[in-house]
Enzyme design. Structure first.
Site, mmCIF file in Angstrom:
data_model
loop_
_atom_site.group_PDB
_atom_site.id
_atom_site.type_symbol
_atom_site.label_atom_id
_atom_site.label_comp_id
_atom_site.label_asym_id
_atom_site.label_seq_id
_atom_site.Cartn_x
_atom_site.Cartn_y
_atom_site.Cartn_z
ATOM 1 N N CYS A 2 30.479 -9.993 -1.599
ATOM 2 C CA CYS A 2 30.874 -10.483 -0.148
ATOM 3 C C CYS A 2 31.721 -9.429 0.330
ATOM 4 O O CYS A 2 32.409 -8.503 -0.467
ATOM 5 C CB CYS A 2 31.605 -11.676 -0.252
ATOM 6 S SG CYS A 2 30.598 -12.905 -0.934
ATOM 7 N N ARG A 27 27.082 -3.400 1.535
ATOM 8 C CA ARG A 27 27.337 -4.096 0.361
ATOM 9 C C ARG A 27 26.323 -5.044 0.175
ATOM 10 O O ARG A 27 26.187 -5.723 -0.989
ATOM 11 C CB ARG A 27 28.677 -4.668 0.402
ATOM 12 C CG ARG A 27 29.809 -3.919 0.292
ATOM 13 C CD ARG A 27 31.047 -4.436 1.058
ATOM 14 N NE ARG A 27 31.865 -5.455 0.085
ATOM 15 C CZ ARG A 27 32.688 -5.390 -0.801
ATOM 16 N NH1 ARG A 27 33.183 -4.027 -0.871
ATOM 17 N NH2 ARG A 27 33.255 -6.124 -1.788
ATOM 18 N N TRP A 71 27.392 -12.884 0.324
ATOM 19 C CA TRP A 71 26.431 -12.682 -0.440
ATOM 20 C C TRP A 71 26.558 -13.837 -1.563
ATOM 21 O O TRP A 71 27.401 -14.261 -2.500
ATOM 22 C CB TRP A 71 26.545 -11.487 -1.516
ATOM 23 C CG TRP A 71 25.672 -11.387 -2.488
ATOM 24 C CD1 TRP A 71 25.764 -11.729 -3.935
ATOM 25 C CD2 TRP A 71 24.355 -10.928 -2.371
ATOM 26 N NE1 TRP A 71 24.602 -11.516 -4.753
ATOM 27 C CE2 TRP A 71 23.728 -10.980 -3.901
ATOM 28 C CE3 TRP A 71 23.441 -10.199 -1.471
ATOM 29 C CZ2 TRP A 71 22.358 -10.402 -4.178
ATOM 30 C CZ3 TRP A 71 22.433 -9.694 -1.987
ATOM 31 C CH2 TRP A 71 21.732 -9.924 -2.976
ATOM 32 N N ASN A 97 36.178 -13.873 -1.472
ATOM 33 C CA ASN A 97 35.213 -13.133 -2.408
ATOM 34 C C ASN A 97 35.563 -13.633 -3.574
ATOM 35 O O ASN A 97 36.685 -13.809 -4.025
ATOM 36 C CB ASN A 97 35.294 -11.742 -2.459
ATOM 37 C CG ASN A 97 35.112 -10.889 -1.285
ATOM 38 O OD1 ASN A 97 34.340 -11.578 -0.192
ATOM 39 N ND2 ASN A 97 35.135 -9.787 -1.247
ATOM 40 N N GLY A 98 34.342 -13.706 -4.501
ATOM 41 C CA GLY A 98 34.624 -14.117 -5.927
ATOM 42 C C GLY A 98 34.051 -15.483 -6.347
ATOM 43 O O GLY A 98 33.200 -16.088 -5.574
ATOM 44 N N GLU A 475 14.232 0.734 -22.030
ATOM 45 C CA GLU A 475 14.984 0.585 -20.934
ATOM 46 C C GLU A 475 15.631 2.133 -20.693
ATOM 47 O O GLU A 475 15.835 2.605 -19.348
ATOM 48 C CB GLU A 475 16.087 -0.456 -20.968
ATOM 49 C CG GLU A 475 17.172 -0.597 -19.611
ATOM 50 C CD GLU A 475 16.247 -0.679 -18.246
ATOM 51 O OE1 GLU A 475 15.132 -0.898 -18.110
ATOM 52 O OE2 GLU A 475 17.149 -0.640 -17.188
ATOM 53 N N LYS A 479 14.713 4.524 -17.442
ATOM 54 C CA LYS A 479 16.180 4.803 -16.463
ATOM 55 C C LYS A 479 15.788 6.126 -16.404
ATOM 56 O O LYS A 479 15.880 6.619 -15.240
ATOM 57 C CB LYS A 479 17.262 4.507 -17.108
ATOM 58 C CG LYS A 479 18.168 3.946 -16.131
ATOM 59 C CD LYS A 479 18.096 2.598 -15.393
ATOM 60 C CE LYS A 479 16.685 2.132 -15.225
ATOM 61 N NZ LYS A 479 16.648 0.607 -14.777
ATOM 62 N N GLU A 482 12.537 7.157 -14.190
ATOM 63 C CA GLU A 482 12.313 6.968 -12.737
ATOM 64 C C GLU A 482 13.381 7.805 -11.864
ATOM 65 O O GLU A 482 13.103 8.049 -10.622
ATOM 66 C CB GLU A 482 12.544 5.461 -12.598
ATOM 67 C CG GLU A 482 14.103 5.001 -12.887
ATOM 68 C CD GLU A 482 14.274 3.557 -12.241
ATOM 69 O OE1 GLU A 482 14.921 2.708 -13.111
ATOM 70 O OE2 GLU A 482 13.872 3.065 -11.109
ATOM 71 N N HIS A 498 3.665 6.904 -36.227
ATOM 72 C CA HIS A 498 2.244 6.634 -35.843
ATOM 73 C C HIS A 498 1.625 7.151 -34.752
ATOM 74 O O HIS A 498 0.552 6.745 -34.273
ATOM 75 C CB HIS A 498 2.304 4.958 -35.875
ATOM 76 C CG HIS A 498 2.555 4.165 -37.133
ATOM 77 N ND1 HIS A 498 1.869 4.122 -38.193
ATOM 78 C CD2 HIS A 498 3.742 3.687 -37.173
ATOM 79 C CE1 HIS A 498 2.727 3.251 -38.961
ATOM 80 N NE2 HIS A 498 3.733 2.742 -38.461
ATOM 81 N N LYS A 594 13.081 -0.652 -3.839
ATOM 82 C CA LYS A 594 13.911 -1.655 -4.882
ATOM 83 C C LYS A 594 13.107 -2.909 -5.227
ATOM 84 O O LYS A 594 13.299 -3.364 -6.200
ATOM 85 C CB LYS A 594 14.980 -1.976 -4.048
ATOM 86 C CG LYS A 594 16.029 -2.755 -4.646
ATOM 87 C CD LYS A 594 16.964 -2.020 -5.879
ATOM 88 C CE LYS A 594 17.954 -2.777 -6.580
ATOM 89 N NZ LYS A 594 18.339 -2.156 -7.907
HETATM 90 O O1 M6R Z 1 13.589 -7.731 -8.905
HETATM 91 P P1 M6R Z 1 12.858 -7.274 -10.063
HETATM 92 O O2 M6R Z 1 13.759 -7.678 -11.202
HETATM 93 O O3 M6R Z 1 11.829 -8.482 -10.049
HETATM 94 O O4 M6R Z 1 12.130 -5.985 -10.084
HETATM 95 C C1 M6R Z 1 11.355 -5.595 -11.289
HETATM 96 C C2 M6R Z 1 11.195 -4.208 -11.167
HETATM 97 O O5 M6R Z 1 10.574 -3.757 -10.287
HETATM 98 C C3 M6R Z 1 12.538 -3.514 -11.474
HETATM 99 O O6 M6R Z 1 13.206 -3.953 -12.451
HETATM 100 C C4 M6R Z 1 12.434 -2.101 -11.700
HETATM 101 O O7 M6R Z 1 11.689 -1.666 -12.968
HETATM 102 C C5 M6R Z 1 13.642 -1.224 -11.608
HETATM 103 N N1 M6R Z 1 13.977 -1.223 -10.199
HETATM 104 C C6 M6R Z 1 13.774 0.121 -12.377
HETATM 105 O O8 M6R Z 1 14.997 0.366 -12.374
#
Ligand code: M6R
Length: 599
Positions: A2, A27, A71, A97-98, A475, A479, A482, A498, A594
């Site tokens: 928020c 934000r 938010w 906020n909080g 993960e 990261k 991407e 393997h 996103k």
């Molecule tokens: O909003 P979601 O968690 O459902 O999104 C799923 C994926 O699109 C998301 O986790 C994506 O892999 C990440 N933005 C990558 O960093």
């Protein structure tokens, strides 16, 4: 998160507060509102939706106002749940906020008050109504905040009070000073076009702002907070001085996770309260938990599978949501389907959830977004409370998903009698330690940057780990690829030999998770395999003397087996600094969105 902005001065408050709210838009928010006080009158304008949707008057005589972008964490986005909240008389208004952890208990004590929202915040104006005698609003605020558990940044105005009172605990607030008045806000962006002269409040501070003075008290005593001049441009202020949202969000993790666990842990008794409606008998009879998710959320699901199987004794599968229609829907009556989604809007995940629901399974959405489609359609919902995430790369939400799933593990394990109170207490104690452990990693950011720069021109990267280190390896690789556009793959350490070992050379760095919870000694064998092919190895490690056999080693503090989640922060920073070195568009990587709302 928020956003708060408040102004009191010689100028008209409405345009100043309204533009402050616009400045806080970055934000993320789902509703907004403004309260303006003038000559014994308080006018409140608030609604769900965009700031531009607020029905504000063309002009207003007030020179004192507070504004808020919300938010949601308690209660759906709605007009009634928007801030400012007022007391029964409508003469006291509050923005917050909080999270106020003990709001339910406080609300019970205020049974003769009329509440109009589902928020935790609304207890504050009603408590003030009990305390404020129309004379000393500062003392009334001090008295009320002493009754609050949890985190807050508060700004208060009252019809008959000439100014704003603000208070903070575990949620930032900054004061701004200019020739014709004073500001309070959750960050300097809100008022940057008016002044760069600021002072940051500290936990426990209560500030009284009038048009020509600002005084701050802590524990009832007058204190001075150092005035500083910020030289941020508006753009960098939005990012709190960080170059990218991703870096800001990585660094926000301790605060976000404190919010995730706030009010939910009873460490002494080994219990959690996720405000879930899952009947005990149902949880006891469940034979399988199926987690459905995509991308980073899928990796959080893989992490949770290990926790659920180890501590809650329940068979758990994790399905890539877009594959669920081919694999899911087994024995729906004894299956709980948990849809993990930051946005709550990912089309593949929604489709999997609907498939499960149509087959008769009970569904639980675990999401960051109150009022999202997943939250509305699922039988139950639990929020991860990470605050808005703007960078496309999911960082703090991964940590918050895993942390929330750890709490779910305790709830399921305790209900099924699989987890003793003592073991649950230990697990929760470790969960409580996650924010502090992550902070230690963040403090090493500069040395990670140096290592990342050294390897930024490599051909490809491999990430290895076992057990809880395996999803973290996946993960870490996701990261890196991407945001840097470099080739990266994550594996269970034992899998490398393997096939992929054929690709390992002195030009392919290997990042290894060598911590408790990741079967470090077995992973070390895999490290030897790649080292003997000449690959440099960077480790996130809790092993002694790791620096003597690794090319670079970063220490992960002990956390009773949850270390891989902390090690992940090294991998996030590594990915960030590689991408930064290569000059990539980090917050908006090519071809990615996103929220992926198409199948
Ligand atoms: O909003 P979601 O968690 O459902 O999104 C799923 C994926 O699109 C998301 O986790 C994506 O892999 C990440 N933005 C990558 O960093």
């Amino acid at each position: 998160m928020c956003g708060i902005v408040g102004y009191v001065g010689e100028s008209n408050a409405l345009p100043i507060v309204a533009s402050g709210l616009k400045n806080l838009e970055y934000r993320g928010y789902d509703s907004a509102g403004v309260a303006l006080s003038t000559d014994g009158r308080l006018d409140v304008f608030k609604s769900e939706g965009e700031i531009d949707d607020l029905e504000l008057p063309e002009s207003h005589p007030s020179t004192c106002g507070i504004g808020h972008t919300r938010w949601s964490t308690h209660g759906e986005p709605s007009d009634a749940n928007s801030h400012p909240h007022t007391d029964c008389t409508g003469d006291i208004s509050v923005v917050h906020n909080g999270i106020i952890d003990n709001y339910e208990a406080l609300k019970n004590e205020l049974s003769d008050h009329e509440f109009t929202s589902e928020t935790d915040t609304e207890v504050v104006p009603h408590l003030l109504e009990e305390t404020y005698d129309g004379d000393d609003l500062v003392s009334a605020v001090e008295h009320v905040v002493a009754q609050l558990d949890g985190s807050f940044a508060l700004a208060v105005t009252a019809a008959d009070h000439d100014g704003i009172v603000a208070a903070r605990r575990d949620s930032p607030l900054v004061l701004g000073f200019c020739d014709d008045g004073n500001f309070v806000a959750s960050d300097v962006t809100a008022f940057l076009e008016h002044t760069r002269e600021v002072a940051f409040l500290e936990d426990g501070d209560v500030a009284a702002l009038t048009d020509d003075s600002v005084t701050v008290r802590s524990a009832g005593e007058r204190v001075e907070r150092e005035r500083q001049t910020v030289d941020w441009e508006a753009d960098s202020a939005e990012k709190a001085g960080y170059e990218h949202y991703m870096l800001k969000e990585i660094h926000e993790q301790p605060q976000a996770l404190r919010q995730t666990i706030s009010g939910r842990l009873d460490v002494v008794n080994g219990e959690v309260d996720l405000e879930l409606d899952l009947p005990e008998q149902y949880l006891q009879s469940v034979e399988e938990i199926q987690i459905v998710a995509c991308g980073t959320s899928y990796h959080a699901g893989l992490y949770a599978r290990r926790l659920l199987e180890e501590h809650a004794d329940v068979r758990t599968s994790v399905e890539i949501a877009s594959e669920y229609e081919f694999t899911g829907g087994r024995d729906p009556w004894r299956t709980l389907v948990v849809a993990v989604s930051q946005s709550g809007e990912t089309a593949d995940t929604l489709r999997a959830m609907r498939t499960a629901s149509a087959a008769g399974a009970r569904t639980l959405a675990l999401t960051n977004t109150v009022g999202s489609t997943a939250a509305r359609e699922a039988d139950d919902v639990v929020y991860i409370r990470a605050g808005p995430e703007i960078g496309v790369a999911a960082t703090k939400t991964f940590a918050a998903q895993v942390t929330t799933l750890a709490l779910l593990t305790v709830e399921v394990g305790r209900t099924r009698g699989a987890l003793s109170g003592d073991r649950a207490s230990t697990l929760l104690e470790n969960v409580r330690g996650i924010p502090g452990a992550i902070q230690q990693v963040l403090d090493a950011d500069e040395s990670i940057r140096d290592v990342a720069r050294e390897y930024a021109d490599s051909d490809a990267f491999f990430f290895i780990g076992r057990k809880l280190g395996m999803p973290v390896s996946l993960e870490g690789a996701l990261k890196l690829k991407e945001i840097s556009y470099l080739h990266a793959e994550g594996f269970a350490g034992g899998e490398l030999k393997h096939g992929t070992l054929a690709l390992v050379t002195e030009d392919t760095p290997v990042l290894a998770v060598l911590t408790d919870g990741a079967n470090a000694s077995e992973t070390l064998r895999n490290v030897k395999e790649v080292e003997s092919r000449g690959a440099p190895v960077v480790g996130a490690s809790s092993l002694e003397n790791a620096e003597s056999f690794l090319d670079a080693s970063f220490t992960v503090p002990e956390l009773g087996g949850l270390e891989p989640l902390v090690a992940n922060v090294y991998l996030q920073l590594f990915a960030y600094h590689v991408a930064d070195e290569l000059g990539r568009n980090i917050d908006k990587p090519r071809n990615l969105a996103k929220s992926v709302t198409v199948e």
